[in-house]
Scaffold this active site. Structure first.
Site, mmCIF file in Angstrom:
data_model
loop_
_atom_site.group_PDB
_atom_site.id
_atom_site.type_symbol
_atom_site.label_atom_id
_atom_site.label_comp_id
_atom_site.label_asym_id
_atom_site.label_seq_id
_atom_site.Cartn_x
_atom_site.Cartn_y
_atom_site.Cartn_z
ATOM 1 N N GLY A 132 -0.578 -3.544 -2.537
ATOM 2 C CA GLY A 132 -1.956 -3.055 -2.713
ATOM 3 C C GLY A 132 -2.485 -3.265 -4.118
ATOM 4 N N CYS B 280 -1.579 -0.481 -6.376
ATOM 5 C CA CYS B 280 -0.180 -0.033 -6.303
ATOM 6 C C CYS B 280 0.592 -0.432 -7.545
ATOM 7 C CB CYS B 280 0.546 -0.697 -5.146
ATOM 8 S SG CYS B 280 -0.229 -0.425 -3.583
ATOM 9 N N GLY C 168 -5.406 4.728 -6.249
ATOM 10 C CA GLY C 168 -4.236 4.750 -5.377
ATOM 11 C C GLY C 168 -3.930 6.164 -4.926
ATOM 12 N N ARG D 41 3.590 11.461 -1.017
ATOM 13 C CA ARG D 41 3.654 10.031 -0.752
ATOM 14 C C ARG D 41 4.477 9.312 -1.825
ATOM 15 N NH1 ARG D 41 0.824 5.679 2.400
ATOM 16 N NH2 ARG D 41 1.129 3.890 1.081
ATOM 17 N N GLU E 159 2.798 6.093 -8.633
ATOM 18 C CA GLU E 159 3.030 4.704 -8.200
ATOM 19 C C GLU E 159 1.709 4.048 -7.840
ATOM 20 O OE1 GLU E 159 6.254 4.075 -5.428
ATOM 21 O OE2 GLU E 159 7.507 5.532 -6.478
ATOM 22 N N SER F 95 -7.219 -24.170 -5.686
ATOM 23 C CA SER F 95 -7.856 -23.464 -4.562
ATOM 24 C C SER F 95 -9.077 -22.649 -4.979
ATOM 25 C CB SER F 95 -6.855 -22.504 -3.900
ATOM 26 O OG SER F 95 -5.750 -23.205 -3.410
HETATM 27 P P1 XMP Z 1 -5.602 -2.842 -1.092
HETATM 28 O O1 XMP Z 1 -4.931 -4.043 -1.723
HETATM 29 O O2 XMP Z 1 -6.351 -3.206 0.158
HETATM 30 O O3 XMP Z 1 -4.394 -1.882 -0.669
HETATM 31 O O4 XMP Z 1 -6.464 -2.122 -2.072
HETATM 32 C C1 XMP Z 1 -4.587 -0.679 0.022
HETATM 33 C C2 XMP Z 1 -3.252 -0.099 0.423
HETATM 34 O O5 XMP Z 1 -2.475 0.254 -0.725
HETATM 35 C C3 XMP Z 1 -1.546 1.293 -0.376
HETATM 36 N N1 XMP Z 1 -1.645 2.339 -1.386
HETATM 37 C C4 XMP Z 1 -0.768 2.502 -2.382
HETATM 38 N N2 XMP Z 1 0.396 1.875 -2.675
HETATM 39 N N3 XMP Z 1 0.636 3.230 -4.581
HETATM 40 C C5 XMP Z 1 1.115 2.237 -3.780
HETATM 41 O O6 XMP Z 1 2.182 1.680 -4.037
HETATM 42 C C6 XMP Z 1 -0.510 3.915 -4.367
HETATM 43 O O7 XMP Z 1 -0.906 4.777 -5.137
HETATM 44 C C7 XMP Z 1 -1.238 3.546 -3.201
HETATM 45 N N4 XMP Z 1 -2.389 4.011 -2.642
HETATM 46 C C8 XMP Z 1 -2.592 3.256 -1.543
HETATM 47 C C9 XMP Z 1 -1.947 1.785 0.996
HETATM 48 O O8 XMP Z 1 -0.995 1.262 1.896
HETATM 49 C C10 XMP Z 1 -3.325 1.198 1.183
HETATM 50 O O9 XMP Z 1 -3.675 1.035 2.524
#
Ligand code: XMP
Length: 482
Positions: free
Chosen positions: A299, A302, A384, A398, A410, A465
């Site tokens: 993510g 993340c 996050g 989480r 995280e 790309s």
């Molecule tokens: P994108 O890339 O679409 O990712 O912004 C969204 C997904 O990220 C996850 N998620 C987290 N993973 N720490 C992590 O390691 C976080 O604080 C966190 N918050 C969200 C989650 O699976 C989400 O759908």
């Protein structure tokens, strides 16, 4: 031994490591159908889910997603009651037949009836005696009436046009047009069981591709913590369509035990995750879940991979889990790391049935994130669910708990450019998906998975790309510059 371990380490690939190879095709993008099952029992026209994050999905986002044919998953960083109310709001939004009705009796005063209509912003009330429908009072009946002390029975319309349960949208439109009425009560053995209103019919016609349940209400999902049985039960009671068991590491024994317990107690479809390996896919499927959520650390917000050193590059994670998912006919949702529509095409070709998006939707009008201005440009806050802010404010199961008061986040807190409405963003994403599937010669996702061939690329290929050696002077809606 260590040298062997390092030497034999598997190669993991992600979105930027691969491209799909074009092939000869009679198919035009407009002929492509992207609909797919995203859980064992839920099929949607657009296999895109919005992340259960507190800067991405609340009721407004879920309504917009479902109206467009996709699916929103409401986050869990709120009380059970608030989350349940959000589910109810989505379910009420566009139901063809309203079930929770305001009614009056023949002896209600007109003054009281007017108050109920005014306070609830409704233009008519069914009149009920001993549960039987005996009339209807609409604005038309009372518009020019001036003496207020009179009872409803003296003004109501007694010959009410009604319909039976099971009426279709088309039949309702015909009846309402023929009799020029705005309210159509649904009656079973003389008893009032629901109401169709002109407003809802018109809304339904505006969104013919919406994701709906068997009663025509919008589909909606919600997240629960891995041990939150009480929340799962409350959501099921509120008629949520799918529950996401939301954890950073679903291949944890305690989490799996709890998933097993939740599974026994609820009948709605369960999406379990997150995972990134085939072993985890096998183990979760054995718990009888209805879809897998795949992605450890890809993510945009993340930091799991850098904080914990853990993860599997996302294309490899999708492919590994999808092989297991296909064996048992359990859909895989690719979650995290998707930045462009091309990434969605790659995720689907690698075996995913659908994708989950956070950052791509966080900048839309319908997301709950706060708006901010940076350098004169509009942004929305996106953070996050394992970021410091979220952990301090509520969710701490989480990520990031290592004992009392000690927090190891995280995830990070950030901002993404404002992007307009969910409809505009999804239009671009679906356009890109159809274009990609057209290049491959795939009429649907099944064909994309059979025909799509990957080629691995180098850093030079990746550089080639993206736009290069130009100064971009106009921003494209599907290639934002942040
Ligand atoms: P994108 O890339 O679409 O990712 O912004 C969204 C997904 O990220 C996850 N998620 C987290 N993973 N720490 C992590 O390691 C976080 O604080 C966190 N918050 C969200 C989650 O699976 C989400 O759908």
């Amino acid at each position: 031994m260590f040298e062997e371990k390092v030497k034999n380490a598997d190669m993991g690939l992600t979105f930027d490591d691969v491209l799909l190879i074009p092939s000869k095709t009679p198919i035009e993008p407009k002929d492509v159908n992207v609909s797919n099952f995203v859980t064992r029992n839920i099929k949607v026209k657009i296999p895109i889910l919005s992340s259960p994050m507190d800067t991405v999905t609340e009721a407004r986002m879920a309504i917009a997603m479902a109206e467009f044919g996709a699916l929103g998953i409401i986050h869990r960083n709120m009380s059970i009651e608030t989350q349940v109310n959000m589910i109810r709001r989505v379910k009420r939004e566009e139901s063809l037949i309203i079930r929770e009705l305001y009614t009056i009796t023949p002896d209600t005063t007109v003054e009281e009836a007017e108050r109920i209509m005014r306070e609830n912003n409704i233009a008519g009330l069914p009149v009920v005696e001993d549960e039987k429908l005996v009339g209807i009072l609409t604005n038309r009946d009372i518009r020019f009436f001036r003496g207020k002390k009179i009872k409803v029975k003296e003004l109501m319309t007694r010959d009410v046009i009604t319909a039976d349960e099971g009426i279709t949208l088309e039949e309702a439109v015909k009846i309402m047009h023929k009799h020029r009425i705005e309210k159509l009560p649904i009656v079973k053995d003389g008893i009032l069981v629901g109401l169709i209103t002109a407003k809802d019919v018109l809304k339904r016609e505006r969104c013919p591709h919406a994701s709906r349940d068997h009663e025509g209400r919008l589909l909606v999902g919600a997240a629960v913590g891995p041990f939150d049985v009480e929340r799962a039960l409350a959501l099921e009671k509120a008629e949520v369509d799918v529950i996401v068991i939301d954890t950073a590491h679903a291949h944890n024994e305690k989490v799996m035990e709890s998933i097993k317990k939740i599974r026994k107690k609820i009948d709605v479809d369960i999406i379990a995750g997150n995972i990134a390996t085939k072993e985890a896919a096998e183990d979760l499927i054995s718990l009888d879940v209805d879809a897998l959520r795949v992605g450890i650390g890809p993510g945009s917000i993340c930091t799991t991979r850098v904080v914990a050193g853990i993860g599997v590059p996302q294309i490899t994670a999708i492919a590994q889990t999808a092989d297991v998912g296909k064996k048992y006919k359990i859909p895989v949702i690719a979650d995290g790391g998707i930045r462009y529509s091309g990434d969605i095409v790659k995720a689907l070709a690698a075996g995913a049935n659908g994708v989950m998006l956070g950052s791509l939707l966080a900048g839309t009008e319908e997301s709950p994130g706060r708006e901010i201005i940076i350098g004169g440009r509009k942004f929305k806050v996106y953070r996050g669910m394992g970021s410091l802010g979220v952990i301090q404010q509520g969710i701490s199961d989480r990520y990031g708990k290592i004992g009392k008061g000690k927090i190891v986040p995280e995830g990070v807190e950030g901002a993404v450019p404002y992007k307009g409405t969910v409809g505009e963003v999804l239009t671009q994403l679906v356009g890109g998906m159809k274009s990609g599937m057209g290049y491959v010669g795939a009429r649907n996702i099944d064909e994309l998975q059979k025909k799509g061939k990957f080629i691995r690329i180098t850093q030079a290929g990746l550089k080639e790309s993206h736009p290069h050696d130009v100064n971009i002077i106009a921003e494209a809606p599907n290639y934002p510059m942040s």
